[in-house]
Motif scaffolding. Structure first.
Motif, PDB file in Angstrom:
ATOM      1  N   TYR A   1       0.765  -1.208   0.183  1.00  0.00           N
ATOM      2  CA  TYR A   1      -0.211  -0.022  -0.201  1.00  0.00           C
ATOM      3  C   TYR A   1       0.948   1.483  -0.008  1.00  0.00           C
ATOM      4  N   ASP A   2       0.242   2.155  -0.404  1.00  0.00           N
ATOM      5  CA  ASP A   2       0.975   3.589  -0.536  1.00  0.00           C
ATOM      6  C   ASP A   2       0.730   4.516   0.582  1.00  0.00           C
ATOM      7  N   TYR A   3      -0.494   4.393   1.421  1.00  0.00           N
ATOM      8  CA  TYR A   3      -0.880   5.032   2.412  1.00  0.00           C
ATOM      9  C   TYR A   3      -1.672   4.253   3.407  1.00  0.00           C
ATOM     10  N   TYR A   4      -1.640   4.518   4.557  1.00  0.00           N
ATOM     11  CA  TYR A   4      -2.170   3.891   5.596  1.00  0.00           C
ATOM     12  C   TYR A   4      -3.064   4.712   6.470  1.00  0.00           C
ATOM     13  N   VAL A   5      -4.310   4.575   6.690  1.00  0.00           N
ATOM     14  CA  VAL A   5      -5.152   5.544   7.817  1.00  0.00           C
ATOM     15  C   VAL A   5      -5.601   4.786   8.965  1.00  0.00           C
ATOM     16  N   TRP A   6      -5.137   5.280   9.941  1.00  0.00           N
ATOM     17  CA  TRP A   6      -5.469   4.603  11.159  1.00  0.00           C
ATOM     18  C   TRP A   6      -6.731   5.270  11.928  1.00  0.00           C
ATOM     19  N   ILE A   7      -7.793   4.331  12.412  1.00  0.00           N
ATOM     20  CA  ILE A   7      -8.703   4.835  13.263  1.00  0.00           C
ATOM     21  C   ILE A   7      -9.084   4.127  14.495  1.00  0.00           C
ATOM     22  N   ASP A   8      -9.209   4.483  15.444  1.00  0.00           N
ATOM     23  CA  ASP A   8      -9.255   3.909  16.865  1.00  0.00           C
ATOM     24  C   ASP A   8     -10.734   2.972  16.626  1.00  0.00           C
ATOM     25  N   GLY A   9     -10.672   2.100  17.590  1.00  0.00           N
ATOM     26  CA  GLY A   9     -11.981   1.416  17.505  1.00  0.00           C
ATOM     27  C   GLY A   9     -13.063   1.961  18.286  1.00  0.00           C
ATOM     28  N   ASN A  10     -12.937   3.183  18.725  1.00  0.00           N
ATOM     29  CA  ASN A  10     -14.304   3.792  19.100  1.00  0.00           C
ATOM     30  C   ASN A  10     -14.568   4.904  18.215  1.00  0.00           C
ATOM     31  N   ILE A  11     -13.781   5.264  17.066  1.00  0.00           N
ATOM     32  CA  ILE A  11     -14.238   6.087  16.144  1.00  0.00           C
ATOM     33  C   ILE A  11     -15.040   5.735  15.154  1.00  0.00           C
ATOM     34  N   GLU A  12     -16.141   6.582  14.977  1.00  0.00           N
ATOM     35  CA  GLU A  12     -17.091   6.205  13.793  1.00  0.00           C
ATOM     36  C   GLU A  12     -16.895   7.437  12.744  1.00  0.00           C
ATOM     37  N   VAL A  13     -16.435   6.716  11.664  1.00  0.00           N
ATOM     38  CA  VAL A  13     -16.220   7.892  10.328  1.00  0.00           C
ATOM     39  C   VAL A  13     -17.594   8.042   9.797  1.00  0.00           C
ATOM     40  N   LYS A  14     -17.850   9.452   9.444  1.00  0.00           N
ATOM     41  CA  LYS A  14     -19.290   9.522   8.977  1.00  0.00           C
ATOM     42  C   LYS A  14     -19.239  10.492   7.680  1.00  0.00           C
ATOM     43  N   SER A  15     -18.130  10.939   7.255  1.00  0.00           N
ATOM     44  CA  SER A  15     -17.892  11.644   5.897  1.00  0.00           C
ATOM     45  C   SER A  15     -17.312  10.690   4.843  1.00  0.00           C
ATOM     46  N   PRO A  16     -18.012  10.681   3.671  1.00  0.00           N
ATOM     47  CA  PRO A  16     -17.197   9.968   2.637  1.00  0.00           C
ATOM     48  C   PRO A  16     -15.862  10.765   2.040  1.00  0.00           C
ATOM     49  N   ASP A  17     -15.708  11.756   2.511  1.00  0.00           N
ATOM     50  CA  ASP A  17     -14.376  12.386   2.133  1.00  0.00           C
ATOM     51  C   ASP A  17     -13.334  12.376   3.475  1.00  0.00           C
ATOM     52  N   PHE A  18     -13.619  11.593   4.278  1.00  0.00           N
ATOM     53  CA  PHE A  18     -12.512  11.333   5.496  1.00  0.00           C
ATOM     54  C   PHE A  18     -11.134  11.004   4.835  1.00  0.00           C
ATOM     55  N   VAL A  19     -11.165   9.859   4.075  1.00  0.00           N
ATOM     56  CA  VAL A  19      -9.891   9.389   3.762  1.00  0.00           C
ATOM     57  C   VAL A  19      -9.096  10.319   2.682  1.00  0.00           C
ATOM     58  N   LYS A  20     -10.112  10.822   1.791  1.00  0.00           N
ATOM     59  CA  LYS A  20      -9.397  11.845   1.019  1.00  0.00           C
ATOM     60  C   LYS A  20      -8.756  13.096   1.632  1.00  0.00           C
ATOM     61  N   LYS A  21      -9.344  13.721   2.785  1.00  0.00           N
ATOM     62  CA  LYS A  21      -8.983  14.880   3.486  1.00  0.00           C
ATOM     63  C   LYS A  21      -7.534  14.522   4.084  1.00  0.00           C
ATOM     64  N   ILE A  22      -7.644  13.410   4.881  1.00  0.00           N
ATOM     65  CA  ILE A  22      -6.454  13.114   5.597  1.00  0.00           C
ATOM     66  C   ILE A  22      -5.201  12.542   5.146  1.00  0.00           C
ATOM     67  N   VAL A  23      -5.552  11.891   3.877  1.00  0.00           N
ATOM     68  CA  VAL A  23      -4.521  11.285   2.936  1.00  0.00           C
ATOM     69  C   VAL A  23      -3.785  12.456   2.203  1.00  0.00           C
ATOM     70  N   GLU A  24      -4.552  13.357   1.590  1.00  0.00           N
ATOM     71  CA  GLU A  24      -4.116  14.975   0.978  1.00  0.00           C
ATOM     72  C   GLU A  24      -3.042  15.317   2.116  1.00  0.00           C
ATOM     73  N   ALA A  25      -3.206  15.268   3.294  1.00  0.00           N
ATOM     74  CA  ALA A  25      -2.286  16.126   4.263  1.00  0.00           C
ATOM     75  C   ALA A  25      -1.095  15.163   4.568  1.00  0.00           C
TER      76      ALA A  25
END
Length: 214
Positions: free
Chosen positions: A63-87
Motif C-alpha cells: 500500500y502507498d498510504y495507511y489510515v488508522w482509526i481507533d476502535g471507538n471512532i465512527e467515520v461519517k464523511s465520504p471524504d474522510f480518507v481523501k482529506k487526511i491522505v491529502e495532508a
C-alpha cells in the motif's frame, strides 16, 4: 495509489463501527481475534490492537498510504480518507490535540483524573518517567501534543521508520503512545497537522464512548 484504512478491536472494549463508502478508492480492514493474520499470543489485548496501529506495513505490504482509526471512532464523511491522505503527502498527517497543548499537561490531566477509564488504562504506566526520558534526549517541554486516534502515514522509508520507532518506544515505555509520538514528531520532523475539527465530533468522524473498560 493504494490506501489501506485500518482499525483493530481485541477484547470487548469496543465493537466494529460502520465505515461509509469513501470518495476515493481505499480498502477497509477491521482486525479482531477472529480474523487476525498474526497470532500475537504474548501480547495483551491493548498491545495486540496497537500492533496493527503501529506495524501496519508488516501486515499489509504493497500500500502507498495507511489510515488508522481507533476502535471507538465512527467515520461519517465520504471524504474522510481523501482529506487526511491529502495532508500526508509529505509524511504523517495527524491532528493537534484540541484540549491540551503539551505532553506534561496531558500526563497531569490523566494522573489527577477521577475518570475510571483513564486510571484503569494508564494508572500503572510510567508516564512521568517516560516524559523525563524524552526531555533528557533533547525534546523541548513545549513540544506539541497530538490526537493519536486518527492519522495517515505515507508508506515511504521515513513513514515506515517512524512507525517502527514508535512501536519500539511503546514496548520500552508505556501504552500511552502520545508521548512517544510527540517525541518522534520533534525528532524526525515529518508530521503535517491536519484540521478535521474537534476531537469528539466533527464533520468527518465521531468519537464514541468505549463499550467497556479494559
Amino acid at each position: 495509489m493504494k490506501i489501506a484504512v485500518i482499525t483493530a478491536i481485541f477484547g470487548d472494549m469496543d465493537t466494529p463501527k460502520h465505515f461509509p463508502a469513501q470518495s476515493i478508492p481505499c480498502d477497509y480492514f477491521c482486525f479482531t481475534e477472529e480474523n487476525s493474520p498474526v497470532p500475537l499470543p504474548n501480547l495483551p489485548d491493548r498491545l495486540r490492537a496497537k500492533y496493527f496501529k503501529l506495524q501496519a506495513h508488516r501486515v499489509l505490504p504493497g500500500y502507498d498510504y495507511y489510515v488508522w482509526i481507533d476502535g471507538n471512532i465512527e467515520v461519517k464523511s465520504p471524504d474522510f480518507v481523501k482529506k487526511i491522505v491529502e495532508a500526508a503527502t509529505g509524511g504523517i498527517a495527524i491532528q493537534i490535540h484540541h484540549e491540551r497543548e503539551t505532553i506534561a499537561e496531558e500526563i497531569d490531566f490523566i494522573l489527577k483524573s477521577e475518570n475510571v477509564y483513564l486510571t484503569t488504562r494508564y494508572g500503572a504506566q510510567p508516564l512521568r518517567q517516560e516524559y523525563e526520558y524524552y526531555l533528557s534526549r533533547g525534546m523541548p517541554p513545549d513540544a506539541p501534543l497530538y490526537s493519536c486516534n486518527v492519522f495517515a502515514v505515507k508508506f515511504n522509508a521515513d513513514g515506515i521508520a517512524f512507525l517502527n520507532l514508535w512501536w519500539e518506544l511503546v514496548l520500552l515505555w508505556s501504552w500511552f503512545d502520545q508521548s512517544a509520538f510527540s517525541f518522534l514528531a520533534w525528532k524526525r520532523k515529518c508530521v503535517n497537522p491536519v484540521h478535521l475539527g474537534t476531537m469528539f465530533d466533527n464533520p468527518y468522524f465521531t468519537l464514541r464512548p468505549h463499550d467497556k473498560l479494559q
